[in-house]
Design an enzyme around this catalytic site. Sequence first.
Site, PDB file in Angstrom:
ATOM      1  N   LYS A 291       0.846  -1.203   0.000  1.00 27.20           N
ATOM      2  CA  LYS A 291       0.000   0.000   0.000  1.00 27.20           C
ATOM      3  C   LYS A 291       0.879   1.250   0.000  1.00 27.20           C
ATOM      4  O   LYS A 291       2.012   1.204   0.466  1.00 27.20           O
ATOM      5  CB  LYS A 291      -0.856   0.025   1.281  1.00 27.20           C
ATOM      6  CG  LYS A 291      -1.974  -0.982   1.331  1.00 27.20           C
ATOM      7  CD  LYS A 291      -2.739  -0.868   2.645  1.00 27.20           C
ATOM      8  CE  LYS A 291      -3.864  -1.887   2.731  1.00 27.20           C
ATOM      9  NZ  LYS A 291      -4.932  -1.694   1.753  1.00 27.20           N
ATOM     10  N   ARG A 365     -10.191 -11.660   2.256  1.00 23.81           N
ATOM     11  CA  ARG A 365     -11.058 -12.715   1.703  1.00 23.81           C
ATOM     12  C   ARG A 365     -10.392 -14.082   1.761  1.00 23.81           C
ATOM     13  O   ARG A 365     -11.068 -15.107   1.804  1.00 23.81           O
ATOM     14  CB  ARG A 365     -11.464 -12.334   0.270  1.00 23.81           C
ATOM     15  CG  ARG A 365     -10.305 -12.174  -0.677  1.00 23.81           C
ATOM     16  CD  ARG A 365     -10.684 -11.414  -1.940  1.00 23.81           C
ATOM     17  NE  ARG A 365     -10.833  -9.972  -1.714  1.00 23.81           N
ATOM     18  CZ  ARG A 365     -11.235  -9.106  -2.631  1.00 23.81           C
ATOM     19  NH1 ARG A 365     -11.513  -9.510  -3.850  1.00 23.81           N
ATOM     20  NH2 ARG A 365     -11.344  -7.829  -2.339  1.00 23.81           N
TER      21      ARG A 365
END
Length: 509
Positions: A291, A365
């Site tokens: 990020k 996920r």
Amino acid sequence: MQFSAIKADVTRIETAALVVNLYHGVQRPGGATGAVDAALDGQISELIADGEITGKPGEITIVHTNGRLPARRIVVVGLGKKQECTLETVRKATGSVTQRLLRHRITRFHTILHGGGDLETTGVATRDLAQAIAEAALLAGYRYDRWKTVEPEEEPGEPRDREKEELQSITIVESDGRKLPSIRAGLSRGGLLADAVNWTRDIGNGPPNEIYPAALAERARRLAEEHKLEIEILTRRELEKRRMGGILGVGQGSAHEPRLIILRYRRGGKSAPSVIVGKAITFDTGGISIKPSANMEEMKFDKMGGVAVLGIMRAVALLKLKINLIGIVPSAENMPSGTSYRPGDILTSYSGKTIEIINTDAEGRLVLADALTYACEQNPKEVIDLATLTGACVVALGHYASGAFGDERIVERLTHVGAFTGDRVWPLPLYDEYGDDMKSEVADIKNSGGRWGGASTAAAFLKFFVKKGVAWAHLDIAGTAWTTKTQPYHPIGATGAGVRVVTEYLAGR
Ligand code: BES
Ligand code: MN
Ligand code: ZN
């Protein structure tokens, strides 16, 4: 912190602050506010006539009584238009007043039951009003200052006195004695729920060097001991034995090994359990798909789904709900390193299904895939997961509602309970086409569906790991789990989003 309710006349209360209220547009207040106004020779009506008090929501006016009343101060809080006033208005008013009074170091105060007599005629229960007040006051009074060792600049050298800084007592003053039992029941329930939320916030605000997966598991162990919950903590070796490739893949780049935490609460006899599952990435750097550094510190909150699951277990135990509940928290730290998983890797999940990694930043996920498979093995009545899953959900809904996907009946009920609790939930679609975007050339599914509809494609990924026929809903709390600006009953930091709405849902509201 002490909540109480007394039958008394507001003009006879000796207190540092007595909180009354005003609806927008009212020129001559009635009820408790009117009685106080009369004792102050119409000072409040005069302030209204001069336009200095309007009754707008969030407006707070403090009037010193100078001995005209036994209460030292009258606090008038605006509730907005009478027809628009809801439980949430009462929560926000109470929260704002609490924050304001604490700033003035007033930690004990009295209040009337906001909305009593009015909201009640529209079907809002007295008990729920009292619950809203207790909840909002405790939530607004929350402070995370464990790591502050230097005294605040305003009082140099003065030793800290927590009695003067933290909320000590709130008393509801009610003229109708018949309402006291309902008020007391509401105060107690609100107190317990807020306790669970603040417990959630405390762990949530914990920095990532303190709260890593094994440390989170230890907090869960303490919680289990305190509330006699059954607990199982799977370490890396045990995850390997069970071939939980999602959790292991995400965790393999970190010096802190992953964990799977399983908690069981049994008070529902032989009924099928509800299962709650929460993403607990104790820090999300993005991994190899790293990020940008701006605001990356906020990614300590990427554990909030899992921490909320622990908070819900605590709330359910405190409320002694007659249900069976299983909490499942997959926890890992997503780091870039020489041992990290990479884009292009193919992971074999606990279900046996294979996942092509497109982006290591779509890690939540992956840990949820294993946890949802495990959840579906529990013969559940229903499965609800909570996760700070996608930035796309924040784009869609902002910070004032969590996104809800999946089983229509669960989503509809959660939306309803969300509106009632102020811990809001809003439905987003999960059409089959979103699943098409997740198809992989080389594996059974890929972990990123690209830019568009990111919250829904993420939900479609999760659905791929939910056994057919299991009633499942997914809450994306990415926009609600923490706040960077002060809200009436959410100080900056972790909010505990999901705890109140899911607990009230489980309680059958
Ligand atoms: N934890 C983040 C989601 C997130 C981002 C929550 C910002 C709150 C604020 C999650 O792991 C993530 O990075 N998701 C990616 C998915 C993408 C790579 C498919 C996202 O939302 O960008
Ligand atoms: Mn991520
Ligand atoms: Zn994440």
